[in-house]
Design a protein around this motif. Structure first.
Motif, PDB file in Angstrom:
ATOM      1  N   ALA A  55       0.827  -1.205   0.000  1.00 56.76           N
ATOM      2  CA  ALA A  55       0.000   0.000   0.000  1.00 56.76           C
ATOM      3  C   ALA A  55       0.864   1.260   0.000  1.00 56.76           C
ATOM      4  N   TYR A  56       1.980   1.232   0.709  1.00 55.46           N
ATOM      5  CA  TYR A  56       2.867   2.400   0.713  1.00 55.46           C
ATOM      6  C   TYR A  56       3.546   2.587  -0.644  1.00 55.46           C
ATOM      7  N   ASP A  57       3.744   1.484  -1.357  1.00 53.38           N
ATOM      8  CA  ASP A  57       4.404   1.562  -2.659  1.00 53.38           C
ATOM      9  C   ASP A  57       3.411   1.789  -3.806  1.00 53.38           C
ATOM     10  N   GLY A  58       2.121   1.691  -3.516  1.00 56.04           N
ATOM     11  CA  GLY A  58       1.117   1.920  -4.557  1.00 56.04           C
ATOM     12  C   GLY A  58       1.036   0.814  -5.584  1.00 56.04           C
ATOM     13  N   SER A  59       1.534  -0.377  -5.256  1.00 56.96           N
ATOM     14  CA  SER A  59       1.498  -1.510  -6.174  1.00 56.96           C
ATOM     15  C   SER A  59       1.416  -2.798  -5.379  1.00 56.96           C
ATOM     16  N   ALA A  60       0.674  -3.767  -5.905  1.00 57.14           N
ATOM     17  CA  ALA A  60       0.729  -5.100  -5.308  1.00 57.14           C
ATOM     18  C   ALA A  60       2.064  -5.745  -5.684  1.00 57.14           C
ATOM     19  N   ILE A  61       2.579  -6.601  -4.810  1.00 55.70           N
ATOM     20  CA  ILE A  61       3.859  -7.300  -5.031  1.00 55.70           C
ATOM     21  C   ILE A  61       4.945  -6.291  -5.382  1.00 55.70           C
ATOM     22  N   SER A  62       4.977  -5.192  -4.647  1.00 60.86           N
ATOM     23  CA  SER A  62       5.882  -4.095  -4.982  1.00 60.86           C
ATOM     24  C   SER A  62       7.340  -4.474  -4.786  1.00 60.86           C
ATOM     25  N   ASP A 109      10.986   4.806   0.305  1.00 57.02           N
ATOM     26  CA  ASP A 109       9.670   5.433   0.327  1.00 57.02           C
ATOM     27  C   ASP A 109       9.658   6.534  -0.713  1.00 57.02           C
ATOM     28  N   SER A 110       8.842   6.325  -1.733  1.00 59.52           N
ATOM     29  CA  SER A 110       8.851   7.298  -2.828  1.00 59.52           C
ATOM     30  C   SER A 110       7.464   7.695  -3.295  1.00 59.52           C
ATOM     31  N   VAL A 111       6.451   6.952  -2.872  1.00 58.62           N
ATOM     32  CA  VAL A 111       5.108   7.201  -3.392  1.00 58.62           C
ATOM     33  C   VAL A 111       4.330   8.039  -2.388  1.00 58.62           C
ATOM     34  N   TYR A 112       3.755   9.123  -2.841  1.00 54.24           N
ATOM     35  CA  TYR A 112       2.981   9.937  -1.934  1.00 54.24           C
ATOM     36  C   TYR A 112       1.527   9.492  -1.908  1.00 54.24           C
ATOM     37  N   ALA A 113       1.029   9.190  -0.747  1.00 53.50           N
ATOM     38  CA  ALA A 113      -0.408   8.978  -0.542  1.00 53.50           C
ATOM     39  C   ALA A 113      -0.670   9.384   0.898  1.00 53.50           C
ATOM     40  N   ASP A 114      -1.908   9.628   1.252  1.00 48.48           N
ATOM     41  CA  ASP A 114      -2.208  10.076   2.615  1.00 48.48           C
ATOM     42  C   ASP A 114      -1.952   8.927   3.597  1.00 48.48           C
ATOM     43  N   PRO A 115      -0.919   9.043   4.434  1.00 54.74           N
ATOM     44  CA  PRO A 115      -0.580   7.916   5.308  1.00 54.74           C
ATOM     45  C   PRO A 115      -1.681   7.567   6.304  1.00 54.74           C
ATOM     46  N   ARG A 116      -2.475   8.567   6.665  1.00 53.36           N
ATOM     47  CA  ARG A 116      -3.556   8.287   7.618  1.00 53.36           C
ATOM     48  C   ARG A 116      -4.623   7.414   6.943  1.00 53.36           C
ATOM     49  N   VAL A 117      -4.855   7.640   5.671  1.00 54.89           N
ATOM     50  CA  VAL A 117      -5.826   6.823   4.937  1.00 54.89           C
ATOM     51  C   VAL A 117      -5.270   5.412   4.714  1.00 54.89           C
ATOM     52  N   LEU A 118      -3.975   5.321   4.396  1.00 55.06           N
ATOM     53  CA  LEU A 118      -3.379   3.993   4.222  1.00 55.06           C
ATOM     54  C   LEU A 118      -3.467   3.207   5.524  1.00 55.06           C
ATOM     55  N   SER A 119      -3.201   3.884   6.633  1.00 52.23           N
ATOM     56  CA  SER A 119      -3.322   3.213   7.921  1.00 52.23           C
ATOM     57  C   SER A 119      -4.762   2.746   8.137  1.00 52.23           C
ATOM     58  N   TRP A 120      -5.689   3.614   7.807  1.00 46.86           N
ATOM     59  CA  TRP A 120      -7.119   3.263   7.966  1.00 46.86           C
ATOM     60  C   TRP A 120      -7.447   1.981   7.199  1.00 46.86           C
TER      61      TRP A 120
ATOM     62  N   PRO B   7       1.053  21.057   5.407  1.00 42.76           N
ATOM     63  CA  PRO B   7       0.302  19.884   4.954  1.00 42.76           C
ATOM     64  C   PRO B   7      -0.631  20.171   3.771  1.00 42.76           C
ATOM     65  N   SER B   8      -1.011  21.447   3.595  1.00 44.62           N
ATOM     66  CA  SER B   8      -1.951  21.762   2.512  1.00 44.62           C
ATOM     67  C   SER B   8      -1.282  21.740   1.137  1.00 44.62           C
ATOM     68  N   VAL B   9       0.048  21.745   1.109  1.00 45.32           N
ATOM     69  CA  VAL B   9       0.750  21.744  -0.181  1.00 45.32           C
ATOM     70  C   VAL B   9       0.586  20.372  -0.841  1.00 45.32           C
ATOM     71  N   GLN B  10       0.095  20.375  -2.064  1.00 45.46           N
ATOM     72  CA  GLN B  10      -0.098  19.117  -2.778  1.00 45.46           C
ATOM     73  C   GLN B  10       1.229  18.626  -3.345  1.00 45.46           C
ATOM     74  N   THR B  11       1.368  17.317  -3.386  1.00 44.84           N
ATOM     75  CA  THR B  11       2.648  16.762  -3.817  1.00 44.84           C
ATOM     76  C   THR B  11       2.978  17.136  -5.254  1.00 44.84           C
ATOM     77  N   ASP B  12       1.950  17.234  -6.129  1.00 41.02           N
ATOM     78  CA  ASP B  12       2.261  17.551  -7.522  1.00 41.02           C
ATOM     79  C   ASP B  12       2.556  19.034  -7.726  1.00 41.02           C
ATOM     80  N   ALA B  13       2.489  19.820  -6.627  1.00 39.20           N
ATOM     81  CA  ALA B  13       2.881  21.225  -6.739  1.00 39.20           C
ATOM     82  C   ALA B  13       4.401  21.375  -6.707  1.00 39.20           C
ATOM     83  N   ILE B  14       5.092  20.317  -6.351  1.00 42.94           N
ATOM     84  CA  ILE B  14       6.547  20.385  -6.222  1.00 42.94           C
ATOM     85  C   ILE B  14       7.178  19.412  -7.210  1.00 42.94           C
ATOM     86  N   ASN B  15       8.148  19.847  -7.950  1.00 41.28           N
ATOM     87  CA  ASN B  15       8.817  18.994  -8.937  1.00 41.28           C
ATOM     88  C   ASN B  15       7.804  18.253  -9.811  1.00 41.28           C
TER      89      ASN B  15
END
Lengths: 380, 166, 389
Positions: A55-62, A109-120, B7-15
C-alpha cells in the motif's frame, strides 16, 4: 546462536520529498553506499530482504519492482512486511541457518499517498474502519489513557518531543532538523487527543539499506561496524481489551526480554537506545517496558533529562520517528542509527551497547509487531 | 531535505515534471461470515448480541469467532445489556472521509461485560476545548447507545453513545 | 550449527471453502482458524507450543492492508509473532523458506506457515492482479492473463508443443483434481471439452487457466527433535531456495523459464540430485496457465529443453507414469490465491506421509515442489522433501 555483524549501511534522504528521485534511483544510491561502506561487491551479497509494503508503494507485489536496484537479480529475494527490525530478525536467522553469509536489507519510500488513509485501510473493516480507526486515532486513545491513569501532563509529552528534536538537530539525515522548543510542540496544531502535529511523525521519503554478514565473514574481512548479539520478536493482539495492559507494551517487554536473554545482558548493561516510538506516550511507556525505570516512573526520566541527547541513557540520538519516519525504510534506518551510535557517528561515541526497538506502529498500535535487538561494539 | 512543508501543499505542486499521478481504487466485497451477519441482524432490531467462549466463559461484543486465549471457537449467543463503560477515548481534530466534522470523539467502550471493547463515537457532551472535554469524560464513564431511526445492519445503526444521565 | 527441519502437519480450510470466490461466505478469521487448527491437530502439537507464524499473502489482493494484524487467530492466543511474508505468487513457498531458516538456525522450534486465500474478498480479480504491473509502462497493456499467454505462445513456437498437448496436460490435472476434496475444480474434463472451452487469450482457453478461489492452507514446520517426537512419518526439508528475475519484462525471454533452470541446477547440486525424473516420486509445480507445467518439466530437468511434449504424449507425468506431477490437480484445479504456493508444498508433504487420500501415489519417498510469482513470473521458488534425512 552466533552473533551477526552490521558491516555496512547507506541512506538517501530523508525529507518531505524525494527531490525528484525515483524509487529505483534512491534504492540504487543507498545500496551502493551500503556496499561501499561494507567493502563488498554486489556479487558477494547472497540474499536480499525487502521491507516495503504494497500500500505504501502503490502496487501489489511491490517488492518485485525493487529487485534490480537492490542487487537481487538472480538471487533469493524475500520480503518481510513487519518492518526493518523484523527483517533483521529474520536475516540473523537466515545467516545462522547457513543459508547466507551476506544479506542486504532494503527499503525506500517514494510514493505519496495520505498515510492516515493507508493506515485506515489496514484496520478491521466492519467495526474499526467504520469508526475512522487509524494510526493517529490509536495513538490518541493510548495518550488519553496514559494521561488519565498516570497523570502525565501535556508539558511532559511536549518535553519528550523536544528532546527528540534536539537530537535530530545534530543528525544531518533527519527529516525534521529544527530544534523545536516545548512551546513550539504545544502550540502546533492539535491532531488527536492531547497530541499535536509535532508529537506525531512526519511522512518521510528516502531509502535505507543495511548489510548484515556472518561472524566468520566479518572476521575474515574485518568489516564489522557493530554486532547484533540478541534478537526478539513479538506480535500483539488487535482488539482492545484494556488500555492499562496496552500501556505496558507487553510485546515490547517480551521481545526485549528475549533479546536480552540471547545477548546475555540486562538493561543495566545497555548505554543507549533507538526506539520506534510514534508518540511521546509510546516513548515514555517504552522506558518502562524495557526496564529502564519502574512503571509510572518515566515522567521523572524526562524531567531529569536522563534520556536526552546529553543524558546518561540517551534515547533516539537520531531524533527517532518524530524527526524521521519513512514507513517502509524506518526500521532499517533506526538500525543504522543504532549502529552509528556505537560507531560514534551519533552521540558522544561512548556507547558500547545499544538497544534497538523497532515496530510497525506507523500503521497504528493494534496488531503491532515488535522487533528488538541488542547491538554491541568491538570491531572485528 | 529538511524543509517542513505545510500539509496543505499538494505533492504535484513540487517537482511536478517528476511526478506521475495514479489512482489505486479497487472494489472489494468482504465475506463477513455467520457471526458478523447475525450480529448485524441484531443491530437492525436494536439488539446487541455477544458470543461466549465455551471454555473460559468470556463474552465478546462485537462477536469473535474464536476465543484466542483458549483457542477454541465461541459457540453461545447472548443478548447483552445496552450499557457501556468507557475504557479510553480521544478527540480527533482532523477531517476524515466518511466521518463526522471534527472534532469528534472516538472511544473504546466495553459493552456490558465484554472481554473486548467496541470502538464507537461518543456525543452529547458540550465542550469548548480539549481541557474541558478531559474534565467531563473519563475512563469508567458509563454510556448508552443512541440508535439510528433507519437501520441497515451496520455498526453505525448505533449513531453514537452518550453518557448515562445520572 | 544448522539443524534438520521437518514438516509434521498439514491442514486446510473446509473442503466447501475451496470454491469460486463468489460463493465464499466465510470470514478470513474462520478460514485461518480452521486451516491452522487442522494443521496443529494433524501434527499433534498444541497451539501453546507454537513459536512463530508466517502469514503469506499479497497485500494488495486482500482488501485490508496488512490484514494479518487484524487476525488474532494467527497469534494462536499467546502473542506468537506473526511474520508477514509477501512475495507474490511464491509467498507460500517463501513462508516455508522463512520457517525453515528460523528452525534450522535454532531460533525457533515450531512454526506455522499459513497461506491466505488472498482473493476471497475481491469483486473482480483481474484489475486487482493488474496492480502488480509496472505503473509507468506495462500496467497500461497487460493483465494477469497476458502474463500467462505471452510465454505460452512463445513456448509453442520454440518447442512444437500443440494446443492438444496443453489440453492433455489440463485433462490430467482435472482427473487429479477430481480425486482431491480440497480442489475447487473437482470434476474430470476431457481433452475435447477443454479444447471446446472459449479462447481467452491465445493460446489459453478458459479451461487451461485457473479459477479465482477461496480456501486456505497451513503447515507445521518443526526442528528435528520435535519431528521425531510427534510422528513416525515426518517429512524432511532437504533443500529450499528461490531466485529472482528483473521486474521489467523487456529483459525476459517469452518462451520458457530460464531462471527456473538456473535455480533447479543449483538446488539439485546442493541436494545431490542427478536425475530428477528418476529420483523424484512426486512433484507439484505451479500451473495457473497450463502450458507452464510443460515449461516447468524442462526447466526442472525432467527432460531436455523442447521435449516436454513427449513426456505428455507418453503419459510420463500422469498417475501411473514414472513421475506423477500435480496429483492434487495443481493450481489449475485447486486454488489460485497465495494458498496455491503453500499447497504445492503441503501436497508433496501429504504424499510423502502416505496421507494423500485418493490422490496418493504409492510409495512416494522424495518429492519436489515449485512456486512461481510476481510480475510475469519474476520469482521462482523450489523445495525438495524427503521421507529420509
Amino acid at each position: 546462536m552466533s552473533k551477526v555483524a552490521i558491516a555496512g549501511h547507506g541512506t538517501y534522504g530523508f525529507g518531505s520529498d524525494t527531490n525528484g528521485r525515483s524509487d529505483t534511483e534512491m534504492v540504487l544510491e543507498a545500496s551502493m553506499a551500503a556496499l561501499e561502506s561494507a567493502d563488498l561487491s554486489h556479487e558477494e551479497v547472497d540474499s536480499i530482504i525487502y521491507t516495503g509494503q504494497d500500500a505504501y508503494d502503490g502496487s501489489a507485489i511491490s517488492d518485485g519492482q525493487r529487485v534490480s536496484a537492490a542487487g537481487g537479480y538472480r538471487k533469493p529475494f524475500m520480503r518481510i512486511q513487519n518492518g526493518g527490525g523484523a527483517a533483521i530478525h529474520q536475516a540473523v536467522s537466515k545467516i545462522n541457518s547457513g543459508k547466507a553469509d551476506v544479506v542486504s536489507i532494503v527499503a525506500a519510500d517514494s510514493v505519496y499517498a495520505d498515510p492516515r488513509v493507508l493506515s485506515w485501510t489496514s484496520h478491521e473493516a466492519l467495526y474499526h474502519r467504520t469508526m475512522g480507526q487509524n494510526n493517529d486515532q490509536s495513538f490518541g486513545l493510548l495518550a488519553t489513557a496514559h494521561q488519565q491513569e498516570r497523570g502525565v501532563s501535556d508539558e511532559t509529552l511536549a518535553q519528550v518531543a523536544e528532546k527528540n528534536y534536539r537530537a535530530a538537530a545534530n543528525n544531518d539525515v533527519a527529516h525534521r532538523q529544527e530544534a523545536y522548543s516545548v512551546e513550539d510542540v504545544l502550540e502546533a496544531d492539535r491532531v488527536v487527543g492531547p497530541l499535536t502535529e509535532l508529537m506525531l511523525r512526519p511522512n518521510s521519503f528516502g531509502a535505507a539499506v543495511c548489510v548484515l554478514v556472518s561472524e566468520s565473514f566479518a572476521e575474515e574481512r574485518g568489516n564489522a561496524r557493530s554486532w547484533i548479539t540478541g534478537t526478539g520478536l513479538a506480535t500483539g493482539k488487535y482488539w482492545y481489551r484494556d488500555m492499562s495492559g496496552r500501556l505496558e507494551q507487553p510485546t515490547l517487554q517480551q521481545a526485549a526480554s528475549t533479546a536480552f536473554e540471547e545477548a546475555d545482558v540486562t538493561i543495566d548493561d545497555v548505554d543507549a537506545a533507538e526506539i520506534a516510538a510514534y508518540s511521546p506516550t509510546l516513548e515514555m511507556t517504552s522506558y518502562e517496558a524495557i526496564g529502564l525505570c519502574a512503571e509510572g516512573e518515566s515522567s521523572s526520566l524526562i524531567e531529569d533529562g536522563v534520556t536526552a541527547p546529553d543524558g546518561s541513557f540517551p534515547v533516539n540520538l537520531s531524533g527517532g520517528p518524530l524527526a524521521t519516519s519513512p514507513p517502509n525504510a524506518g526500521g532499517i534506518y533506526r538500525a543504522i542509527a543504532a549502529s552509528q551510535v556505537i560507531e560514534g557517528d551519533l552521540g558522544d561515541g561512548s556507547a558500547e551497547r545499544v538497544l534497538l526497538a523497532d515496530n510497525d506502529m506507523h500503521l497504528g498500535e493494534p496488531g503491532r509487531t515488535d522487533a528488538v535487538m541488542v547491538l554491541e561494539g568491538g570491531a572485528a | 531535505m529538511a524543509d517542513e512543508l505545510d500539509p496543505s501543499v499538494q505533492t504535484d505542486a513540487i517537482n511536478a515534471e517528476y511526478k506521475y499521478p495514479f489512482h489505486w481504487d479497487l472494489d472489494f466485497s468482504l465475506n463477513i461470515g455467520e457471526d458478523n451477519r447475525k450480529f448485524f441482524e441484531g443491530m437492525e432490531e436494536k439488539r446487541i448480541l455477544g458470543k461466549k467462549c465455551p471454555d473460559c466463559g468470556a463474552t465478546f461484543v462485537p462477536p469473535q469467532a474464536v476465543c484466542v486465549e483458549c483457542y477454541v471457537e465461541t459457540d453461545e449467543w447472548v443478548e447483552v445489556e445496552q450499557h457501556g463503560v468507557v475504557e479510553s477515548y480521544t478527540a480527533c481534530f482532523f477531517e476524515f472521509e466518511g466521518l463526522p466534522e471534527p472534532p469528534y470523539i472516538t472511544a473504546a467502550i466495553r459493552v456490558a461485560d465484554s472481554d473486548i471493547c467496541m470502538l464507537h463515537f461518543i456525543d452529547g457532551i458540550e465542550y469548548e476545548d480539549h481541557d474541558e472535554l478531559v474534565e467531563k469524560l473519563h475512563k469508567g464513564t458509563e454510556v448508552e447507545p443512541v440508535w439510528a431511526d433507519e437501520r441497515e445492519g451496520h455498526i453505525r445503526d448505533i449513531k453514537h453513545w452518550e453518557p448515562v444521565e445520572k | 550449527m544448522s539443524r534438520d527441519v521437518a514438516v509434521v502437519g498439514v491442514g486446510y480450510s473446509e473442503p466447501e471453502s475451496f470454491t469460486d470466490y463468489r460463493f465464499s461466505t466465510q470470514s478470513k478469521e474462520e478460514q485461518a482458524f480452521t486451516a491452522v487448527t487442522n494443521a496443529l491437530d494433524h501434527a499433534d502439537i498444541d497451539a501453546d507450543d507454537v513459536d512463530a507464524t508466517m502469514f503469506c499473502t499479497v497485500d494488495g489482493f486482500e482488501g485490508t492492508f496488512r490484514v494479518e494484524r487484524t487476525l488474532e487467530v494467527l497469534g494462536l492466543g499467546n502473542d506468537v509473532p506473526v511474520l508477514s511474508v509477501n512475495t507474490g505468487g511464491t509467498a507460500g513457498g517463501s513462508g516455508v523458506k522463512v520457517a525453515h531458516e528460523y528452525i534450522a538456525s535454532g531460533k525457533y522450534d515450531v512454526a506455522v506457515v499459513y497461506g491466505s486465500p488472498s482473493f476471497d474478498s475481491v469483486v473482480e480479480a483481474q484489475p486487482v492482479m493488474n496492480t502488480n504491473a509496472d505503473p509507468l509502462f506495462e500496467r497500461n497493456f497487460v493483465t494477469a492473463i497476458q502474463m500467462g499467454a505471452l510465454p505460452s505462445s512463445g513456448y509453442m513456437e520454440i518447442s512444437g508443443a500443440t494446443e492438444e498437448d496443453f489440453a492433455e496436460v489440463a485433462a490430467k490435472n482435472y482427473r487429479a483434481g477430481a480425486r482431491n476434496p480440497y480442489a475447487h475444480r473437482n470434476e474430470e474434463r476431457t481433452v475435447e471439452e477443454i479444447l471446446d472451452s472459449p479462447m481467452v487469450c491465445w493460446p489459453l482457453r478458459r479451461a487451461m487457466t485457473c479459477p479465482v478461489s477461496s480456501g486456505s492452507a497451513a503447515m507445521v514446520v518443526v526442528s528435528e527433535d520435535i519431528a521425531t517426537d510427534v510422528r513416525d512419518n515426518p517429512v524432511w526439508i532437504d533443500e529450499i531456495d528461490s531466485t529472482s528475475n528483473t521486474f521489467w519484462t523487456g529483459y525476459r525471454t517469452y518462451d520458457w523459464f530460464p531462471k527456473l533452470k538456473e535455480l533447479s541446477d543449483q538446488v539439485y547440486e546442493n541436494a545431490d540430485i542427478d536425475d530428477p525424473l528418476e529420483e523424484f516420486d512426486v512433484a507439484e509445480t505451479f500451473n495457473p496457465y497450463i502450458p507452464f507445467e510443460m515449461m516447468e518439466y524442462e526447466a526442472l530437468g525432467f527432460c531436455e529443453k523442447g521435449e516436454a511434449k513427449h513426456l505428455v504424449r507418453d503419459g510420463v507425468t500422469d498417475r501411473d507414469g514414472e513421475l506423477p506431477v500435480n496429483m492434487s490437480g495443481g493450481t489449475l484445479c485447486t486454488n489460485s490465491g497465495i494458498c496455491a504456493s503453500l499447497s504445492r508444498h503441503s501436497e508433496v508433504v501429504l504424499q510423502l506421509m502416505g496421507e494423500a487420500g485418493d490422490r496418493q501415489v504409492e510409495g512416494a519417498k522424495k518429492g519436489l515442489s515449485h512456486s512461481w510469482g510476481a510480475n510475469l513470473g519474476q520469482f521462482h521458488q523450489m523445495a525438495i522433501f524427503s521421507t529420509e534425512r
